[in-house]
Design an enzyme around this catalytic site. Structure first.
Site, PDB file in Angstrom:
ATOM      1  N   CYS A 177      35.165  39.631  41.687  1.00  0.00           N
ATOM      2  CA  CYS A 177      36.113  38.588  41.287  1.00  0.00           C
ATOM      3  C   CYS A 177      37.393  39.329  40.967  1.00  0.00           C
ATOM      4  O   CYS A 177      37.492  39.983  39.936  1.00  0.00           O
ATOM      5  CB  CYS A 177      35.625  37.803  40.070  1.00  0.00           C
ATOM      6  SG  CYS A 177      36.885  36.662  39.430  1.00  0.00           S
TER       7      CYS A 177
ATOM      8  N   CYS B 184      39.291  37.649  37.575  1.00  0.00           N
ATOM      9  CA  CYS B 184      38.726  37.753  36.219  1.00  0.00           C
ATOM     10  C   CYS B 184      37.284  38.236  36.308  1.00  0.00           C
ATOM     11  O   CYS B 184      37.050  39.428  36.486  1.00  0.00           O
ATOM     12  CB  CYS B 184      38.879  36.467  35.420  1.00  0.00           C
ATOM     13  SG  CYS B 184      38.408  34.949  36.263  1.00  0.00           S
ATOM     14  N   SER B 185      36.315  37.336  36.200  1.00  0.00           N
ATOM     15  CA  SER B 185      34.924  37.790  36.206  1.00  0.00           C
ATOM     16  C   SER B 185      33.988  36.678  36.666  1.00  0.00           C
ATOM     17  O   SER B 185      32.877  36.563  36.168  1.00  0.00           O
ATOM     18  CB  SER B 185      34.515  38.252  34.802  1.00  0.00           C
ATOM     19  OG  SER B 185      34.767  37.204  33.880  1.00  0.00           O
ATOM     20  N   CYS B 186      34.441  35.845  37.614  1.00  0.00           N
ATOM     21  CA  CYS B 186      33.587  34.775  38.126  1.00  0.00           C
ATOM     22  C   CYS B 186      32.348  35.414  38.757  1.00  0.00           C
ATOM     23  O   CYS B 186      32.454  36.415  39.471  1.00  0.00           O
ATOM     24  CB  CYS B 186      34.348  33.935  39.140  1.00  0.00           C
ATOM     25  SG  CYS B 186      35.794  33.127  38.402  1.00  0.00           S
TER      26      CYS B 186
END
Lengths: 107, 222
Positions: B123, B126-128
């Protein structure tokens, strides 16, 4: 002393708490997940540009900063109440003998 | 980040000193922890969140939801060609039918590794991550180093994970979003024809489902 488990999902209890708060408010429709993600991504980009340490601590600090601002922008919380509650929790910890459950005083 | 797990920090707040005899007060949480407590208290007081629901979500992610769920899905896809075909066609539905729906209704897309293609997930913003089947992402997945570099130099990053992809094999990088998350279906380990689905699942590692690792091989089976 318990060493942190590198595979534990959350390194600190507050990481888990803010994860849950952020998801629950989105599920309740106060904002959409893409809206949250866009704000969080912008904060992550700012930290990277400012050369913040590339650590999980920075990641959760970014999460906290984004979430706090989202609460204020959506009028889900106000700064004065948050400051007052933080002070009240600090006092509660300092006044509660070690080993006893820490509770906010009734106001 | 400060972590006030030391009683010798007490002099910082002598003005709050209410010690009686030898009693010491409770450990003061860090500044961010206190800010989160303040938020949770306020949101609870306003009726916007239910503390029991928060605890239930945290408990699920600490104790039940993790890569073992994804591993079961991958193992079943190795074992059952019809399931695999359905998974590749509509992973969101197949995984939802198994009872693992996303927290925010996000879609899941399954991508399969073959002799020709190796898939890896990131991602970049961000941190999907496919939380509902892999749990909370590891620290490296959230790091700026991984997010910025795997797109530019996937083979180099993968080799740092100990994974050297043959030059003839294509590497595809999938960038997750708030709406779409990816599950890599790694190639089945060799000589596993006799194994049950449960045994197969024990070979499937978290990293193999993100594309930064491979499943365990037979000798590594516990």
């Amino acid at each position: 002393m318990n060493l942190p488990d590198p595979d534990a999902p959350f390194a600190e209890p507050w990481h888990a708490q803010i994860f849950a708060l952020t998801h629950k408010l989105a599920q309740a429709g106060h904002y959409t997940w893409p809206e949250w993600a866009a704000r969080f991504a912008a904060q992550r980009a700012t930290s990277a540009r400012d050369a913040a340490p590339d650590l999980e601590a920075t990641y959760y600090d970014d999460w906290l900063r984004t979430f706090e601002q989202l609460l204020l922008d959506k009028a889900l919380a106000d700064k004065a109440s948050l400051d007052a509650l933080k002070a009240a929790w600090t006092e509660a910890y300092l006044e509660t003998p070690h080993g006893k459950p820490v509770q906010l005083k009734a106001r | 980040m400060s972590d006030s797990h030391h009683h010798d920090d007490d002099h910082h707040h002598d003005h709050h000193d209410h010690h009686h005899g030898s009693l010491t007060h409770s450990l003061l949480p860090s500044d961010p922890a206190l800010r989160v407590k303040a938020m949770e208290t306020l949101l609870t007081q306003k009726g916007l969140v239910d503390p029991d629901a928060l605890d239930a979500l945290i408990d699920a992610y600490q104790n039940r939801i993790g890569p073992q769920i994804g591993a079961k899905i991958v193992a079943r896809s190795w074992h059952d060609p019809d399931f695999r075909a359905e998974l590749l066609r509509d992973a969101t539905k197949v995984i939802g039918d198994m009872g693992f729906t996303g927290l925010q209704g996000e879609h899941i897309v399954a991508v399969e590794n073959t002799d020709e293609v190796h898939n890896v997930v990131v991602c970049t913003l961000c941190s999907c991550y496919p939380w509902s089947i892999l749990g909370i992402p590891p620290a490296w997945y959230k790091s700026e180093a991984y997010r910025s570099r795997v797109v530019i130099d996937p083979r180099g990053v993968l080799s740092e994970f100990g994974l050297d992809i043959h030059p003839d094999k294509q590497v595809r990088v999938w960038d997750s979003t708030a709406e779409i998350r990816y599950l890599v279906i790694p190639q089945r380990s060799e000589n596993t024809e006799e194994l049950s689905v449960e045994q197969l699942a024990s070979l499937v590692t978290r990293d193999s489902m993100v594309g930064t690792g491979l499943p365990k091989i037979m000798g590594e089976l516990p």
